[in-house]
Design a protein around this motif. Sequence first.
Motif, short mmCIF file in Angstrom:
data_model
loop_
_atom_site.label_atom_id
_atom_site.label_comp_id
_atom_site.label_asym_id
_atom_site.label_seq_id
_atom_site.Cartn_x
_atom_site.Cartn_y
_atom_site.Cartn_z
N GLN A 116 13.31 44.78 29.43
CA GLN A 116 12.41 45.88 29.10
C GLN A 116 13.21 47.18 29.06
OE1 GLN A 116 9.44 45.95 32.25
NE2 GLN A 116 10.57 47.50 33.36
N ASP A 117 12.62 48.18 28.47
CA ASP A 117 13.23 49.50 28.37
C ASP A 117 13.43 50.07 29.77
OD1 ASP A 117 13.93 52.10 27.75
OD2 ASP A 117 11.89 52.70 27.24
N ASN A 119 15.09 53.08 30.18
CA ASN A 119 15.42 54.49 30.02
C ASN A 119 14.23 55.43 30.16
OD1 ASN A 119 18.17 53.93 29.52
ND2 ASN A 119 17.70 53.44 27.39
N HIS A 120 13.04 54.87 30.30
CA HIS A 120 11.83 55.69 30.46
C HIS A 120 11.03 55.20 31.66
CE1 HIS A 120 12.88 55.93 26.13
NE2 HIS A 120 12.49 57.19 26.24
N PRO A 123 8.04 51.86 30.30
CA PRO A 123 8.82 51.19 29.25
C PRO A 123 8.17 51.30 27.88
CG PRO A 123 8.67 49.81 31.21
CD PRO A 123 7.72 50.95 31.42
N THR A 124 8.97 51.65 26.87
CA THR A 124 8.46 51.71 25.50
C THR A 124 8.52 50.36 24.81
OG1 THR A 124 10.65 52.38 24.70
CG2 THR A 124 9.08 54.15 25.23
N TRP A 125 9.28 49.42 25.38
CA TRP A 125 9.36 48.09 24.79
C TRP A 125 9.62 47.04 25.87
CZ3 TRP A 125 13.92 45.80 25.98
CH2 TRP A 125 15.04 46.62 26.16
N ARG A 256 10.53 52.75 15.57
CA ARG A 256 10.30 51.69 16.56
C ARG A 256 9.51 50.56 15.93
NH1 ARG A 256 11.79 52.63 21.54
NH2 ARG A 256 12.26 54.77 22.17
N SER A 283 4.06 47.21 24.46
CA SER A 283 5.38 47.37 23.87
C SER A 283 5.25 47.92 22.46
CB SER A 283 6.11 46.02 23.84
OG SER A 283 7.40 46.15 23.27
N ALA A 286 11.55 48.61 19.58
CA ALA A 286 12.81 49.29 19.85
C ALA A 286 13.40 49.89 18.58
CB ALA A 286 13.81 48.31 20.47
N GLU A 290 18.87 51.50 20.11
CA GLU A 290 18.61 50.89 21.42
C GLU A 290 19.11 49.46 21.47
OE1 GLU A 290 14.68 53.30 23.05
OE2 GLU A 290 14.41 51.64 21.65
#
Length: 466
Positions: A116-117, A119-120, A123-125, A256, A283, A286, A290
């Motif tokens: 999973q993402d 970086n945030h 998660p964005t994904w 995305r 989700s 990406a 990414e």
Amino acid sequence: METKRITSQHYRKKVRWGWLKKTFMVLAALGCISSSLLFLTPWGSNLRISLAEMVINTQHRDWAWMLVGAEKRDDMVNKMQQQIDVWGTDKQHDGLIKPDTRKRSASDLIKVVDIQDENHNTPTWRGKKMYVYDPRTIRLVTTSHKQEGEKISDMVKRTGALAGVNGGAFDDPQGLGNGFAPIGFLMSGGEVILTEYDGSVKQHVVGFTKKGILKIGLYSINELIKDGVTEAAFWKPRIIEDGKGLITSGDGGAGRDPRTALCQTKNGTIIFLVIDGRQPGYSMGATLKEVQDLFLAEGCMNAGFLDGGASSELVADGKLQTKPASRYGERRLPDGFLVFADPSSYKADNMWDGLTKIDAGGAYDNPGYQQEQAKLRAKATHSPSSPKPTAVHTPKATSEVDKPPTISPKSSPPITGDPEPVKKSPTPKSSTSPSPSPAKGSAPPKHTTGSDSVNEGNISSSSSKP
């Protein structure tokens, strides 16, 4: 009493209209503020461009004009296509890959993990990552059905494979295609199953040599045969070449979306990445950058993409591991890359051999869509006050804006899901007629591309070993 009742009713009406006026004024104010932010600020401009990139990578590419205008949309599509071709031009150095050829048991051949993402905060994904430790066990599997594609889960079950992901490009009318009209070419077991172009025309390729080397980039079929490629399909873009990331600024220019991607490390390990998307709250998908960063962190030497969007999926341990974006579940597809304990046990089906016409399908033969419409009709019949089925959006035929210009033999033809130059041309037909490949050196035939459109190119079916 009568006077009081009339006065009370009048008062309630005034109150009701007062609230309606206030609501309308608030909505109008919000609309003005939103429009100002979107069109008069740098932040809004960046947001509109990002949204346009996402729309451009769907079957509704022409709708991007509502965000950036028709001229800007066309310019974005052209620049993206040119950049993708540049990324695929240079030849990779196969000697940098040294596959680990020791024999492994089926249980030690693959590993699937959740990703999973990171970086945030939210998660964005989300998705799955599958390691395949012997690249020689990967085969391109084709549909076994007449006049329609096959679900990856069905392919895995039918062939006894350990796992599988979706494969290359295909025409997808209205986003509801039957998965039976591949774009470009297919190779399996060293045989050219079918090809849309002459063997000298360079196309964007994802494939494997007999020794397990992953080949990604612009290659002709003749070059693939010379290099010993045995399994391959048509897709793009390449994002890592010889250990170097090719996206050096921005996010890759594709917004995305759900993604299916793969890479190869120095020791030959293949990493498949399947990221879910278009599902708010779970989700969104990406960006290309990414995915590139994830692969670079794994030490990948070469990497690129397979078909994405609603087709993205991973099947392992006898079940679907990801959540496809299609509201009808798994899609019917022409091919997929599957992993076998014994790769020699599979021989590709050529369901296109001898056909005079290839029907890409659409709303009229999509089981999920037809069932949905039947339920709406039944509901309307039993409930007169309910909305009629026609109130539901019915996909229209592919817009003329999805037509690309003629492509010279030196450049790869555009493909489903990837941006290409926009040009008006005659209304596409709903099927393709197989015919001999163009003469060597001739320009590829025109075809409708862009996600979910009907291919009018010439597809020649063959089973000639190199």
